[in-house]
Scaffold this active site. Sequence first.
Site, PDB file in Angstrom:
ATOM      1  CD  GLU A 111      -4.026   6.311 -14.763  1.00  0.00           C
ATOM      2  OE1 GLU A 111      -3.704   6.078 -13.582  1.00  0.00           O
ATOM      3  OE2 GLU A 111      -4.670   7.305 -15.104  1.00  0.00           O
ATOM      4  CE  LYS A 113      -6.095  -1.903  -7.767  1.00  0.00           C
ATOM      5  NZ  LYS A 113      -5.181  -2.260  -6.673  1.00  0.00           N
ATOM      6  CG  ASP A 115       0.222  -4.932  -4.886  1.00  0.00           C
ATOM      7  OD1 ASP A 115      -0.667  -4.405  -4.190  1.00  0.00           O
ATOM      8  OD2 ASP A 115       0.557  -6.123  -4.773  1.00  0.00           O
ATOM      9  CE1 TYR A 223      -4.279   7.475  -7.411  1.00  0.00           C
ATOM     10  CE2 TYR A 223      -2.399   6.010  -7.120  1.00  0.00           C
ATOM     11  CZ  TYR A 223      -3.551   6.596  -6.630  1.00  0.00           C
ATOM     12  OH  TYR A 223      -3.981   6.316  -5.363  1.00  0.00           O
ATOM     13  CE  LYS A 310      -6.299  -6.364  -7.251  1.00  0.00           C
ATOM     14  NZ  LYS A 310      -6.915  -6.389  -5.930  1.00  0.00           N
ATOM     15  CB  CYS A 404      16.837 -29.196  17.894  1.00  0.00           C
ATOM     16  SG  CYS A 404      18.029 -28.285  16.880  1.00  0.00           S
ATOM     17  CB  CYS A 407      21.583 -29.905  19.148  1.00  0.00           C
ATOM     18  SG  CYS A 407      20.160 -28.968  19.774  1.00  0.00           S
ATOM     19  CB  CYS A 422      16.428 -25.423  19.171  1.00  0.00           C
ATOM     20  SG  CYS A 422      17.787 -26.264  20.035  1.00  0.00           S
ATOM     21  CB  CYS A 428      21.766 -25.636  18.978  1.00  0.00           C
ATOM     22  SG  CYS A 428      21.015 -26.033  17.390  1.00  0.00           S
TER      23      CYS A 428
END
Length: 665
Positions: A111, A113, A115, A223, A310, A404, A407, A422, A428
């Site tokens: 089957e 797997k 996630d 499952y 896996k 930043c 600015c 910032c 800004c």
Amino acid sequence: MKTPKEEIEELRRQIREHDYYYYVLAQPVISDYEYDRLMHRLMELEAQYPEYYDPNSPTVRVGSDINKNFEQVEHRYPMLSLQNTYSPGEVTDFYNRVKRLLNEEVGIVCELKFDGVSISLIYEDKQLIRAVTRGDGRRGDDVTDNVRTIRSIPLVLRGDDAPSSIEARGEIIMPWKVFEELNKEREEQEEPLFANPRNATAGTIKLQDSRVVAQRKLESFIYYLLGDELPTDSHFENLTSARKWGFRVSHEMKRCSTLEEIFDYIKYWDKERKNLPFAIDGVVLKVDSLKQQERLGATSKFPRWAIAYKFNPERALTKLLSVTFQVGRTGAVTPVANLEPVLLSGTVVKRASLYNEDMINALDLHIGDMVYVEKGGEIIPKITGVEKEARSEDGEKVQFIKFCPECGTPLVRDEDEAIYYCPNMEGCPAQIKGRIEHFVSRKAMNIDMGPETIDLLYEKGLIKDAADLYELKFEDLVNLERWGETSARNLLNSIEKSKSVPYERVLFALGIRYVGETVAQKLAQAFPSIDALEQASLEDLMAVDGIGERIAQSVKDYFANPKFRDFVQRLRSHGLQFSLNQESLTSKTDKLKDKTFVISGIFKFHSRDEYKALIAQNGGKVSSSVSKNTDYILAGENMGPAKLEKANQLGIKIITEEEFLKMIE
């Protein structure tokens, strides 16, 4: 002519049938419009005749905003984990070991797997009564209300041969498409992105508001089945039968009789997984015969009759060309790695998030480094390592910027956060345009304009903040480059229409840091007008369920800023909605203001969730545990002995249903 009860039951039957055809068979027989019409009629009738309430009605799929604290429930059968393996040799060892221990022929079911998040679904009298997470394998969280919103999970089993009592185990997943949409929304709100669908699913299934769960369009595959009424000794055949009962079972499972067939299956899905609409991270192998499973038994951690192979995460080696820093609407600065294009998991990757300064330092990155980029189960590419032997001597070390990039303001970093900001919120350009973009977004004010239009209007000096949108005139727009009368009128109409957007969405649109869509709804309910919210103390804000000190302080800081107070007043003057409408207010009272309740036991007049809603509706709070801050325990039959003992120790008043209902009249 049908009675209301008969029509309700018939509508429920029809909708369940259509859910089966759409979500299990993927063969819809009516249009979305027709389905919505049936659902609307059912909701209408159920509201009109509450005496016919059914917890497994299809209408529960839309969810509820009733808050809940998840209770721990003991599993009837332990939910063991699977032993993981990453090598073909270990798969061979598992197969040979099983054959040797059984000393007879054995079939293996292969089957996918999935996630996601494991779930146990309990059915009695063919109806879903409980959904429990894996937890520690012995006990898990009761997430039934949230799971009821998942349309691929049957609320009532279909077919005369469906078992009356059964436990179905499966995986709750978030499809890639839904995941990408969710992360896009979070990116727009400058909330941390989910790294993968599994994390997003885990976060979603534990949300306090099942309406939000419903919006996230989770799916599920079954499952494994447990119970005394299974039709056959074959795991494969039982799952095949489960499809007829309404469960969604993967069509990709395969029964194998040789090791060669098993490896063919693994090799096929290691490549083909890229084309699936959801994430898988391997293949599960299970002995098919339930009697053989019982003979093989389990260790304290793993069943001996199953193993998970896996897949190795996909990764590629490519060159780091540069690192750029992006500024969002809240001032958060995000570093982005710009890469030499490389093919990974079927897509060309050019950029990868570096998240924050700590990650940059941990990787010890230099410009020109050959870096390993991974996706695997991740949708967002990330740099996982550096090939330091390939490093050239002239590569400049990557340093997080101090000013930043938009600015020039010095950046700041809070002690308890990994993110730099910032602080120049008012000046800004990136933050100003980002806030306007957030303000006009679909879930906020829903004004039909994109980033390019915002850039153009900002650069032309026509807007400096979102309030300026409501002062735009036809002559301001009609002569703009590539604009005309139609474009100008469409934008002005969209802006005018936004004045009817409800208060909670306006609150969300303001762009207060940490105030997302759900938090805005909670604040609007707790403080029915912007004046009430502005005047709320830190303690008042933190008393709202789900509002911690960080959010509360952010709200206080917003209204402490004269520029933002002025911004709100300007919006108000243009007619935006800054209070709940009358319909929302009529059902609210403050009869239980400042009172905290704990609910325990079984009730006859209302369900526990209904009592939670009544307490919130009347200004009270609900807690899951008894403490010195508890004012009352609302007790039904079979009240928990531990809560009773603690209540007596603390001298907390215990009230009956009748006494509670009298309190709220």
